[in-house]
Design a protein around this motif. Structure first.
Motif, PDB file in Angstrom:
ATOM      1  N   UNK A  28      21.140  15.375 -22.589  1.00  0.00           N
ATOM      2  CA  UNK A  28      20.001  15.501 -21.680  1.00  0.00           C
ATOM      3  C   UNK A  28      20.470  15.120 -20.282  1.00  0.00           C
ATOM      4  N   UNK A  29      19.787  15.669 -19.272  1.00  0.00           N
ATOM      5  CA  UNK A  29      20.210  15.447 -17.902  1.00  0.00           C
ATOM      6  C   UNK A  29      19.111  14.796 -17.061  1.00  0.00           C
ATOM      7  N   UNK A  30      19.556  14.130 -15.998  1.00  0.00           N
ATOM      8  CA  UNK A  30      18.685  13.581 -14.968  1.00  0.00           C
ATOM      9  C   UNK A  30      19.277  14.000 -13.631  1.00  0.00           C
ATOM     10  N   UNK A  31      18.473  14.653 -12.784  1.00  0.00           N
ATOM     11  CA  UNK A  31      18.958  15.149 -11.499  1.00  0.00           C
ATOM     12  C   UNK A  31      18.285  14.415 -10.360  1.00  0.00           C
ATOM     13  N   UNK A  32      19.047  14.169  -9.295  1.00  0.00           N
ATOM     14  CA  UNK A  32      18.441  13.496  -8.156  1.00  0.00           C
ATOM     15  C   UNK A  32      17.628  14.472  -7.311  1.00  0.00           C
ATOM     16  N   UNK A  33      16.984  13.948  -6.277  1.00  0.00           N
ATOM     17  CA  UNK A  33      15.983  14.703  -5.525  1.00  0.00           C
ATOM     18  C   UNK A  33      16.553  15.936  -4.820  1.00  0.00           C
ATOM     19  N   UNK A  34      17.865  15.982  -4.623  1.00  0.00           N
ATOM     20  CA  UNK A  34      18.480  17.076  -3.868  1.00  0.00           C
ATOM     21  C   UNK A  34      18.843  18.283  -4.743  1.00  0.00           C
ATOM     22  N   UNK A  35      18.581  18.206  -6.045  1.00  0.00           N
ATOM     23  CA  UNK A  35      19.020  19.262  -6.962  1.00  0.00           C
ATOM     24  C   UNK A  35      17.847  19.938  -7.662  1.00  0.00           C
ATOM     25  N   UNK A  36      16.771  20.169  -6.931  1.00  0.00           N
ATOM     26  CA  UNK A  36      15.563  20.741  -7.517  1.00  0.00           C
ATOM     27  C   UNK A  36      15.760  22.140  -8.082  1.00  0.00           C
ATOM     28  N   UNK A  38      17.151   5.374 -10.407  1.00  0.00           N
ATOM     29  CA  UNK A  38      17.760   6.512 -11.091  1.00  0.00           C
ATOM     30  C   UNK A  38      18.799   6.052 -12.109  1.00  0.00           C
ATOM     31  N   UNK A  39      19.615   5.089 -11.715  1.00  0.00           N
ATOM     32  CA  UNK A  39      20.631   4.578 -12.638  1.00  0.00           C
ATOM     33  C   UNK A  39      19.975   3.926 -13.853  1.00  0.00           C
ATOM     34  N   UNK A  40      18.897   3.175 -13.623  1.00  0.00           N
ATOM     35  CA  UNK A  40      18.186   2.528 -14.727  1.00  0.00           C
ATOM     36  C   UNK A  40      17.551   3.554 -15.656  1.00  0.00           C
ATOM     37  N   UNK A  41      17.013   4.628 -15.075  1.00  0.00           N
ATOM     38  CA  UNK A  41      16.400   5.684 -15.886  1.00  0.00           C
ATOM     39  C   UNK A  41      17.450   6.406 -16.717  1.00  0.00           C
ATOM     40  N   UNK A  42      18.619   6.650 -16.126  1.00  0.00           N
ATOM     41  CA  UNK A  42      19.717   7.270 -16.856  1.00  0.00           C
ATOM     42  C   UNK A  42      20.074   6.429 -18.084  1.00  0.00           C
ATOM     43  N   UNK A  43      20.128   5.118 -17.901  1.00  0.00           N
ATOM     44  CA  UNK A  43      20.489   4.227 -19.010  1.00  0.00           C
ATOM     45  C   UNK A  43      19.379   4.151 -20.051  1.00  0.00           C
ATOM     46  N   UNK A  44      18.131   4.054 -19.583  1.00  0.00           N
ATOM     47  CA  UNK A  44      17.003   3.887 -20.501  1.00  0.00           C
ATOM     48  C   UNK A  44      16.802   5.116 -21.376  1.00  0.00           C
ATOM     49  N   UNK A  45      16.977   6.309 -20.795  1.00  0.00           N
ATOM     50  CA  UNK A  45      16.723   7.549 -21.528  1.00  0.00           C
ATOM     51  C   UNK A  45      18.002   8.236 -21.998  1.00  0.00           C
ATOM     52  N   UNK A  79      28.030  10.104  -4.270  1.00  0.00           N
ATOM     53  CA  UNK A  79      29.127   9.379  -4.909  1.00  0.00           C
ATOM     54  C   UNK A  79      28.767   7.918  -5.150  1.00  0.00           C
ATOM     55  N   UNK A  80      27.992   7.345  -4.245  1.00  0.00           N
ATOM     56  CA  UNK A  80      27.570   5.962  -4.419  1.00  0.00           C
ATOM     57  C   UNK A  80      26.729   5.782  -5.674  1.00  0.00           C
ATOM     58  N   UNK A  81      25.818   6.708  -5.900  1.00  0.00           N
ATOM     59  CA  UNK A  81      24.988   6.658  -7.105  1.00  0.00           C
ATOM     60  C   UNK A  81      25.854   6.755  -8.359  1.00  0.00           C
ATOM     61  N   UNK A  82      26.835   7.635  -8.346  1.00  0.00           N
ATOM     62  CA  UNK A  82      27.678   7.832  -9.521  1.00  0.00           C
ATOM     63  C   UNK A  82      28.612   6.652  -9.777  1.00  0.00           C
ATOM     64  N   UNK A  83      28.752   5.764  -8.818  1.00  0.00           N
ATOM     65  CA  UNK A  83      29.588   4.580  -9.025  1.00  0.00           C
ATOM     66  C   UNK A  83      28.793   3.384  -9.566  1.00  0.00           C
ATOM     67  N   UNK A  84      27.489   3.550  -9.744  1.00  0.00           N
ATOM     68  CA  UNK A  84      26.679   2.433 -10.229  1.00  0.00           C
ATOM     69  C   UNK A  84      26.993   2.168 -11.708  1.00  0.00           C
ATOM     70  N   UNK A  85      27.217   0.903 -12.017  1.00  0.00           N
ATOM     71  CA  UNK A  85      27.617   0.518 -13.371  1.00  0.00           C
ATOM     72  C   UNK A  85      26.503   0.718 -14.391  1.00  0.00           C
ATOM     73  N   UNK A  86      25.231   0.757 -13.942  1.00  0.00           N
ATOM     74  CA  UNK A  86      24.120   0.880 -14.886  1.00  0.00           C
ATOM     75  C   UNK A  86      24.037   2.275 -15.515  1.00  0.00           C
ATOM     76  N   UNK A  87      24.637   3.263 -14.895  1.00  0.00           N
ATOM     77  CA  UNK A  87      24.531   4.630 -15.391  1.00  0.00           C
ATOM     78  C   UNK A  87      24.989   4.734 -16.838  1.00  0.00           C
ATOM     79  N   UNK A  88      24.247   5.509 -17.615  1.00  0.00           N
ATOM     80  CA  UNK A  88      24.678   5.782 -18.984  1.00  0.00           C
ATOM     81  C   UNK A  88      25.858   6.758 -18.963  1.00  0.00           C
ATOM     82  N   UNK A  89      25.731   7.810 -18.158  1.00  0.00           N
ATOM     83  CA  UNK A  89      26.804   8.786 -17.947  1.00  0.00           C
ATOM     84  C   UNK A  89      26.458   9.549 -16.677  1.00  0.00           C
ATOM     85  N   UNK A  90      27.450  10.163 -16.059  1.00  0.00           N
ATOM     86  CA  UNK A  90      27.176  10.880 -14.819  1.00  0.00           C
ATOM     87  C   UNK A  90      28.204  11.956 -14.550  1.00  0.00           C
ATOM     88  N   UNK A  91      27.879  12.815 -13.587  1.00  0.00           N
ATOM     89  CA  UNK A  91      28.802  13.879 -13.192  1.00  0.00           C
ATOM     90  C   UNK A  91      28.496  14.284 -11.757  1.00  0.00           C
TER      91      UNK A  91
END
Length: 243
Positions: free
Chosen positions: A90-98, A123-130, A139-151
């Motif tokens: 499953x994916x989570x997209x930030x506001x710039x990828x509508x 966003x990082x917390x939501x990625x981990x929770x779901x 790139x800053x968002x993708x470096x957050x340790x809370x992320x479950x996974x990212x690309x």
């Protein structure tokens, strides 16, 4: 005072993250005997979401390896297709990828997206929770340790972005099964059930409808259906051919 240096060579796909490594793809950086190789690679500009194998003097090491002076490091990109273990994809997209979010939903891919900027921590917390793969060009968002996974999404063009995601993750496609507005699942509906959303011409011209179970939005093969059909057919064909 600078510590001993290591040489870090990046695969061509990663050069855009490391301007200082151009044109050779290699950079020298100091070590402190404490920081991990993962931290060093990120400090040079490459999010770990984009890193595949790490080699030190030809042997594979984990991101937790602590480099010492004189080592030669090779940073390779993530292999395609990338497998994400432990949960349905499953994916989570930030506001710039509508637009990308709507196209993934069109293909039946479970895609969460908010049109308002929730902020990186949320966003990082939501990625981990779901347990969702965070897709972003931040790139800053993708470096957050809370992320479950990212690309990282490399392209700025929605069509190319879609190809990137499909080639990298090979998600299962179930076209025409999700609401492009809210990600809910669609079900067949009668004309009477969606009549309040139809204008006169639509009501006279169409007889086959679907409706979102979550938000109630109605769907039918309207004026833009051929364009959407082309997106779906290209994606399915690409998946069948293995990218």
């Amino acid at each position: 005072m600078n510590g001993p240096e290591i040489r870090v060579e990046f695969a061509p796909q990663l050069h855009l993250f490391v301007p200082r490594a151009r044109p050779t793809g290699a950079a020298r950086t100091a070590t402190d005997g404490v920081s991990t190789l993962g931290h060093v690679v990120e400090s040079l500009g490459v999010p770990l979401t984009e890193v595949g194998t790490l080699l030190v003097d030809g042997r594979e090491v984990p991101p937790g390896h602590v480099p010492t002076g004189g080592e030669s490091v090779s940073v390779r990109p993530v292999e395609h297709p990338q497998r994400v273990p432990g949960a349905p994809l499953r994916f989570l997209l930030d506001v710039h990828l509508g637009t990308l979010a709507r196209r993934l939903r069109l293909l039946g891919v479970d895609t969460a997206y908010e049109s308002t900027d929730l902020g990186d921590p949320a966003l990082a917390a939501l990625s981990a929770a779901e347990k969702r793969v965070m897709l972003s060009r931040d790139r800053g968002l993708l470096r957050r340790r809370e992320l479950w996974a990212g690309a990282y999404v490399y392209s700025t063009r929605p069509g190319d972005q879609l190809q990137e995601v499909l080639d990298r993750f090979r998600p299962e496609l179930r076209p025409w099964t999700r609401c492009t507005a809210c990600n809910g699942l669609l079900q067949e509906a009668t004309k009477e059930e969606v009549a309040d959303q139809l204008k006169g011409g639509t009501e006279r011209s169409y007889d086959v409808f679907a409706q979102c179970r979550a938000c109630g939005r109605a769907y039918w093969k309207g004026a833009h259906h051929e364009q959407l059909e082309a997106i779906v057919e290209a994606a399915v064909r690409r998946g069948t051919q293995g990218g």
